[in-house]
Design a protein around this motif. Structure first.
Motif, mmCIF file in Angstrom:
data_model
loop_
_atom_site.group_PDB
_atom_site.id
_atom_site.type_symbol
_atom_site.label_atom_id
_atom_site.label_comp_id
_atom_site.label_asym_id
_atom_site.label_seq_id
_atom_site.Cartn_x
_atom_site.Cartn_y
_atom_site.Cartn_z
ATOM 1 N N UNK A 77 1.584 0.908 -13.729
ATOM 2 C CA UNK A 77 1.619 1.667 -12.487
ATOM 3 C C UNK A 77 0.374 1.764 -11.729
ATOM 4 N N UNK A 78 -0.970 1.730 -12.634
ATOM 5 C CA UNK A 78 -1.981 1.421 -11.955
ATOM 6 C C UNK A 78 -2.221 0.273 -11.310
ATOM 7 N N UNK A 79 -1.705 -0.888 -11.604
ATOM 8 C CA UNK A 79 -1.840 -2.170 -10.920
ATOM 9 C C UNK A 79 -0.980 -1.973 -9.620
ATOM 10 N N UNK A 80 0.274 -1.408 -9.864
ATOM 11 C CA UNK A 80 1.093 -1.255 -8.613
ATOM 12 C C UNK A 80 0.593 -0.576 -7.491
ATOM 13 N N UNK A 81 -0.176 0.433 -7.887
ATOM 14 C CA UNK A 81 -0.819 1.209 -7.068
ATOM 15 C C UNK A 81 -1.726 0.399 -6.154
ATOM 16 N N UNK A 82 -2.354 -0.592 -6.556
ATOM 17 C CA UNK A 82 -3.354 -1.364 -6.014
ATOM 18 C C UNK A 82 -2.996 -2.854 -5.894
ATOM 19 N N UNK A 83 -1.580 -2.906 -5.889
ATOM 20 C CA UNK A 83 -1.178 -4.335 -5.860
ATOM 21 C C UNK A 83 -1.336 -5.497 -4.549
ATOM 22 N N UNK A 84 -1.624 -4.483 -3.359
ATOM 23 C CA UNK A 84 -2.241 -5.282 -2.497
ATOM 24 C C UNK A 84 -3.531 -6.242 -2.565
ATOM 25 N N UNK A 85 -4.150 -5.530 -3.654
ATOM 26 C CA UNK A 85 -5.410 -6.463 -3.926
ATOM 27 C C UNK A 85 -5.315 -7.213 -5.352
ATOM 28 N N UNK A 86 -5.037 -6.399 -6.330
ATOM 29 C CA UNK A 86 -4.908 -6.825 -7.689
ATOM 30 C C UNK A 86 -3.726 -7.932 -7.860
ATOM 31 N N UNK A 87 -2.826 -7.851 -7.054
ATOM 32 C CA UNK A 87 -1.279 -8.690 -7.360
ATOM 33 C C UNK A 87 -1.497 -9.741 -6.222
ATOM 34 N N UNK A 88 -2.014 -9.723 -4.931
ATOM 35 C CA UNK A 88 -1.955 -10.489 -3.989
ATOM 36 C C UNK A 88 -3.472 -11.135 -3.458
ATOM 37 N N UNK A 89 -4.232 -10.366 -3.846
ATOM 38 C CA UNK A 89 -5.457 -10.676 -3.483
ATOM 39 C C UNK A 89 -6.105 -11.836 -4.138
#
Length: 171
Positions: A77-89
């Protein structure tokens, strides 16, 4: 545990050289340890767990690994909240960061003039945190248990947090 960070075989080298490659964290158990969840979050790896045997299936159905599952869900959930950066950055390792405590693993992901810094205390003791990100303005500090107003002075053992930043003057 002597408070020293564990050896990790330079996962940032591969992530930095091949930032578009999807990497899973090989996990042969039907649960994810807190340390494995934090490791995957810090380096941008995908979580994996295996349910290979009937006993594994029964353990999962009986919620035998409740604490581990709860923490893994919080980390996801923590990663999902910042997915625009940690997931696709783009993984940029420690570029831009001034963090001099080697016990605190600090990794950054960048996209569209924004930065996410994943911080992880990979020790069994509290560790001082003094993070500088020159040229960037902090927007948010987020943990598995929710948002903080400021960065903590000391990170608890195995604590994971994500700070987001935007470039100063939009440059």
């Amino acid at each position: 545990d002597n408070g020293e960070p564990a050896f990790q075989n330079y996962p940032e080298l591969f992530r930095y050289c091949f930032p578009d490659t999807v990497i899973t964290l090989r996990n042969q158990r039907p649960w994810i340890s807190k340390r494995a969840a934090n490791y995957a979050a810090a380096y941008g790896f995908c979580y994996e767990l295996e349910v290979r045997y009937d006993a594994d299936k029964q353990d999962v159905l009986a919620d035998r690994y409740h604490e581990e599952a709860l923490y893994a869900r919080k980390a996801v959930e923590l990663r999902k909240r910042h997915w625009d950066l940690v997931g696709t950055g783009r993984f940029v390792d420690s570029r831009y960061l001034e963090q001099h405590n080697p016990a605190i693993i600090s990794k950054a992901f960048e996209a569209d003039g924004r930065l996410a810094v994943v911080l992880w205390n990979d020790t069994g003791t509290g560790q001082p945190l003094a993070l500088g990100v020159p040229g960037w303005i902090r927007e948010d500090v987020d943990t598995v248990d929710g948002h903080l107003d400021e960065l903590p002075d000391v990170m608890a053992p195995q604590q994971l947090l994500i700070c987001t930043y935007r470039k100063e003057n939009g440059v």
